[in-house]
Design a protein around this motif. Structure first.
Motif, PDB file in Angstrom:
ATOM      1  N   MET A   1      26.253 -16.286  24.807  1.00 32.89           N
ATOM      2  CA  MET A   1      25.823 -17.507  24.165  1.00 32.89           C
ATOM      3  C   MET A   1      26.817 -18.605  24.541  1.00 32.89           C
ATOM      4  SD  MET A   1      24.879 -18.058  20.134  1.00 32.89           S
ATOM      5  CE  MET A   1      23.542 -16.871  20.252  1.00 32.89           C
ATOM      6  N   LYS A   2      26.291 -19.745  24.965  1.00 36.98           N
ATOM      7  CA  LYS A   2      27.117 -20.851  25.434  1.00 36.98           C
ATOM      8  C   LYS A   2      27.722 -21.620  24.263  1.00 36.98           C
ATOM      9  CE  LYS A   2      26.877 -24.989  28.382  1.00 36.98           C
ATOM     10  NZ  LYS A   2      27.647 -25.830  27.486  1.00 36.98           N
ATOM     11  N   ILE A   3      29.010 -21.905  24.373  1.00 36.41           N
ATOM     12  CA  ILE A   3      29.710 -22.693  23.359  1.00 36.41           C
ATOM     13  C   ILE A   3      29.303 -24.158  23.512  1.00 36.41           C
ATOM     14  CG2 ILE A   3      31.952 -23.477  22.535  1.00 36.41           C
ATOM     15  CD1 ILE A   3      33.138 -20.897  23.652  1.00 36.41           C
TER      16      ILE A   3
ATOM     17  N   PHE B   1      23.542 -15.738   7.421  1.00 32.33           N
ATOM     18  CA  PHE B   1      23.836 -14.627   8.318  1.00 32.33           C
ATOM     19  C   PHE B   1      24.067 -13.321   7.577  1.00 32.33           C
ATOM     20  CE2 PHE B   1      24.995 -18.310  10.948  1.00 32.33           C
ATOM     21  CZ  PHE B   1      24.264 -18.021  12.086  1.00 32.33           C
ATOM     22  N   GLY B   2      23.903 -13.338   6.270  1.00 31.98           N
ATOM     23  CA  GLY B   2      24.093 -12.139   5.482  1.00 31.98           C
ATOM     24  C   GLY B   2      25.557 -11.745   5.333  1.00 31.98           C
ATOM     25  N   LEU B   3      26.443 -12.726   5.419  1.00 33.75           N
ATOM     26  CA  LEU B   3      27.875 -12.453   5.309  1.00 33.75           C
ATOM     27  C   LEU B   3      28.435 -12.967   3.999  1.00 33.75           C
ATOM     28  CD1 LEU B   3      28.868 -13.505   8.931  1.00 33.75           C
ATOM     29  CD2 LEU B   3      28.542 -11.200   8.070  1.00 33.75           C
TER      30      LEU B   3
ATOM     31  N   GLU C   1      19.504 -15.325  19.768  1.00 30.65           N
ATOM     32  CA  GLU C   1      19.650 -16.582  20.502  1.00 30.65           C
ATOM     33  C   GLU C   1      19.316 -17.787  19.615  1.00 30.65           C
ATOM     34  OE1 GLU C   1      21.158 -18.362  23.701  1.00 30.65           O
ATOM     35  OE2 GLU C   1      20.907 -16.197  23.584  1.00 30.65           O
ATOM     36  N   LEU C   2      18.405 -17.618  18.685  1.00 34.84           N
ATOM     37  CA  LEU C   2      18.003 -18.709  17.790  1.00 34.84           C
ATOM     38  C   LEU C   2      19.104 -19.080  16.794  1.00 34.84           C
ATOM     39  CD1 LEU C   2      14.314 -17.668  17.029  1.00 34.84           C
ATOM     40  CD2 LEU C   2      15.105 -19.509  18.521  1.00 34.84           C
ATOM     41  N   ASP C   3      20.129 -18.248  16.695  1.00 30.72           N
ATOM     42  CA  ASP C   3      21.234 -18.517  15.777  1.00 30.72           C
ATOM     43  C   ASP C   3      22.233 -19.533  16.317  1.00 30.72           C
ATOM     44  OD1 ASP C   3      20.273 -16.658  13.935  1.00 30.72           O
ATOM     45  OD2 ASP C   3      21.464 -15.017  14.784  1.00 30.72           O
TER      46      ASP C   3
END
Length: 92
Positions: free
Chosen positions: A1-3, A90-92, A30-32
């Motif tokens: 995933m690109k920063i 994110f469930g965190l 990827e949608l995140d």
């Protein structure tokens, strides 16, 4: 995933940490990317406000001479709420 390019060095480091955490938990999609970037950008704002609050102090004086809570305190509180909401996403 690109920063994302618009993140500062702290945000970019946090982005990599966040992506690794999600990869390790096999929950990275990827949608995140936009939500992760928003988390990292908000984290940068939070840290900047904390540093300013340490320098400026909890109270500030208005141009009229009134004492008020530092605006950085409000920025910190709003950032924390945003960060917590994104972590829940994110469930965190």
């Amino acid at each position: 995933m690109k920063i994302p390019d618009n993140l500062g060095s702290v945000g970019k480091k946090k982005f990599n940490q966040f992506v690794k955490l999600l990869e390790d938990n096999k929950s990275l999609h990827e949608l995140d990317a936009d939500s992760i970037a928003l988390y990292c950008y908000t984290y940068e704002i939070y840290l900047e406000a904390v540093n300013e609050l340490k320098t400026e102090g909890m109270l500030s004086e208005t141009s009229n001479g009134y004492i008020q809570v530092s605006p950085y305190f409000t920025i910190i509180n709003n950032s924390v709420k945003t960060l917590q909401a994104l972590l829940k996403e994110f469930g965190l």
